[in-house]
Design an enzyme around this catalytic site. Structure first.
Site, PDB file in Angstrom:
ATOM      1  N   LYS A  42      35.181  38.622  41.202  1.00  0.00           N
ATOM      2  CA  LYS A  42      35.489  37.321  41.816  1.00  0.00           C
ATOM      3  C   LYS A  42      34.535  36.217  41.379  1.00  0.00           C
ATOM      4  O   LYS A  42      33.454  36.471  40.844  1.00  0.00           O
ATOM      5  CB  LYS A  42      35.547  37.459  43.343  1.00  0.00           C
ATOM      6  CG  LYS A  42      36.877  38.110  43.746  1.00  0.00           C
ATOM      7  CD  LYS A  42      37.133  38.142  45.216  1.00  0.00           C
ATOM      8  CE  LYS A  42      38.512  38.782  45.448  1.00  0.00           C
ATOM      9  NZ  LYS A  42      38.757  39.091  46.845  1.00  0.00           N
TER      10      LYS A  42
ATOM     11  N   ARG B 190      37.827  47.478  47.139  1.00  0.00           N
ATOM     12  CA  ARG B 190      38.990  47.195  46.296  1.00  0.00           C
ATOM     13  C   ARG B 190      38.457  46.782  44.925  1.00  0.00           C
ATOM     14  O   ARG B 190      37.669  45.837  44.840  1.00  0.00           O
ATOM     15  CB  ARG B 190      39.796  46.068  46.924  1.00  0.00           C
ATOM     16  CG  ARG B 190      41.089  45.724  46.225  1.00  0.00           C
ATOM     17  CD  ARG B 190      41.813  44.615  46.984  1.00  0.00           C
ATOM     18  NE  ARG B 190      43.057  44.249  46.343  1.00  0.00           N
ATOM     19  CZ  ARG B 190      43.171  43.423  45.326  1.00  0.00           C
ATOM     20  NH1 ARG B 190      42.087  42.864  44.806  1.00  0.00           N
ATOM     21  NH2 ARG B 190      44.341  43.147  44.799  1.00  0.00           N
TER      22      ARG B 190
HETATM   23  N1  HH2 Z   1      41.669  40.066  46.826  1.00  0.00           N
HETATM   24  C1  HH2 Z   1      42.710  39.764  46.024  1.00  0.00           C
HETATM   25  C2  HH2 Z   1      43.999  40.234  46.325  1.00  0.00           C
HETATM   26  N2  HH2 Z   1      44.218  41.034  47.386  1.00  0.00           N
HETATM   27  N3  HH2 Z   1      43.390  42.209  49.249  1.00  0.00           N
HETATM   28  C3  HH2 Z   1      42.384  42.554  50.043  1.00  0.00           C
HETATM   29  N4  HH2 Z   1      42.573  43.361  51.093  1.00  0.00           N
HETATM   30  N5  HH2 Z   1      41.096  42.090  49.816  1.00  0.00           N
HETATM   31  C4  HH2 Z   1      40.809  41.261  48.774  1.00  0.00           C
HETATM   32  O1  HH2 Z   1      39.639  40.838  48.636  1.00  0.00           O
HETATM   33  C5  HH2 Z   1      41.879  40.881  47.901  1.00  0.00           C
HETATM   34  C6  HH2 Z   1      43.183  41.383  48.179  1.00  0.00           C
HETATM   35  C7  HH2 Z   1      42.483  38.912  44.812  1.00  0.00           C
HETATM   36  O2  HH2 Z   1      42.293  39.721  43.675  1.00  0.00           O
HETATM   37  P1  HH2 Z   1      43.425  40.087  42.585  1.00  0.00           P
HETATM   38  O3  HH2 Z   1      44.549  40.851  43.212  1.00  0.00           O
HETATM   39  O4  HH2 Z   1      42.782  40.764  41.440  1.00  0.00           O
HETATM   40  O5  HH2 Z   1      43.916  38.697  42.056  1.00  0.00           O
HETATM   41  P2  HH2 Z   1      45.245  37.856  42.272  1.00  0.00           P
HETATM   42  O6  HH2 Z   1      45.318  37.471  43.710  1.00  0.00           O
HETATM   43  O7  HH2 Z   1      45.042  36.669  41.355  1.00  0.00           O
HETATM   44  O8  HH2 Z   1      46.421  38.707  41.873  1.00  0.00           O
END
Ligand code: HH2
Length: 260
Positions: free
Chosen positions: A196, A238
């Site tokens: 992040k 995660r």
């Molecule tokens: N962060 C993201 C997405 N889902 N879910 C939980 N429970 N906690 C988190 O910190 C979290 C999450 C963001 O990361 P990512 O899925 O890699 O990115 P994007 O939202 O751009 O798909």
């Protein structure tokens, strides 16, 4: 919890697993690398992300959920009740809910639920987020959500502070620094720091450079924060880079399991 984003625009792996076969292969790799849960998402929630239509989100995630559910516990990362319900029918047993509002779907289907804290929505959440007491407000919101979910009949409830979701750099650091406050609620805590933006800034400061280090160069920060969280009692992290994360997690778990 390993991450597979079946999206063109996720902040760190966007476009890599939009193809179903590529997404399934990545999920299988994460299992081999040590993931206990694979989190499948079809809509990016990065700051400023465009919302995805229901049909398109279903088209992206369902074949991937179905294929992976034969091998591992699958969570569905969505804000839409219809996507959560369809993914459960395809084999998902955990709803990873960044809107912290889908408890009724989890209750109706007898599956687990992750309530993540977000201030605002992805389109605007990074426009001057404000709190008078970020740690206390996030805790109180999540405990209220958990109580509502429990009253609705959800048996398995996780809470997540939502690092980067409507939070400044300082808010993220405060939440991580006092993650013990969430652990003290007695609810199992999950945290996502992997790759992040706040890590990009911390790692740049460490390197003595001005620009945040790029997303694919944040592994050390991701591991350091995952280890920190687990050592303070967080139950799940995660992560995108599952093999090194599983190694770090298991190394830090060893002395925790053997108190002197
Ligand atoms: N962060 C993201 C997405 N889902 N879910 C939980 N429970 N906690 C988190 O910190 C979290 C999450 C963001 O990361 P990512 O899925 O890699 O990115 P994007 O939202 O751009 O798909």
């Amino acid at each position: 919890m390993g991450v597979v984003n079946v999206t063109p625009d996720s902040f760190s792996d966007g476009g890599r697993y939009l193809d179903h076969d590529a997404a399934i292969a990545q999920g299988r790799r994460l299992v081999a690398d040590g993931a206990d849960v694979v989190d499948v998402g079809g809509e990016s929630t990065r700051p400023g992300a465009e919302p995805v239509a229901l049909d398109e989100e279903l088209r992206r995630v369902l074949p991937v959920v179905e294929a992976l559910a034969a091998h591992v516990r699958v969570s569905i990362d969505t804000r839409k009740p219809e996507v959560a319900a369809a993914a459960i029918a395809a084999g998902a047993t955990l709803v990873n809910d960044v809107s912290a509002s889908l408890h009724e779907v989890a209750a109706d289907h007898g599956v687990g639920w992750v309530a993540m804290h977000m201030q605002g929505d992805p389109a605007t959440m990074q426009d001057e987020p404000r709190y008078h007491d970020v740690v206390g407000q996030v805790r109180d919101h999540l405990v209220e959500r958990a109580e509502t979910a429990r009253a609705a009949g959800v048996g398995e409830i996780w809470i997540d502070p939502g690092i980067g979701f409507g939070k400044t750099h300082e808010h993220n650091l405060a939440l991580l620094g006092r993650i013990d406050v969430l652990v003290a609620t007695g609810l199992p805590v999950v945290v996502g720091t992997s790759r992040k933006g706040f890590l990009g800034r911390l790692l740049a400061a460490s390197d003595g450079v001005a620009d945040p280090v790029p997303t694919d160069d944040r592994l050390e920060g991701s591991l350091a924060t995952a280890t920190w969280a687990l050592a303070r009692g967080v139950a799940m992290v995660r992560a995108h880079d599952v093999r090194p994360t599983a190694q770090a997690v298991r190394v830090v778990a060893a002395p925790i399991a053997e108190p002197t």
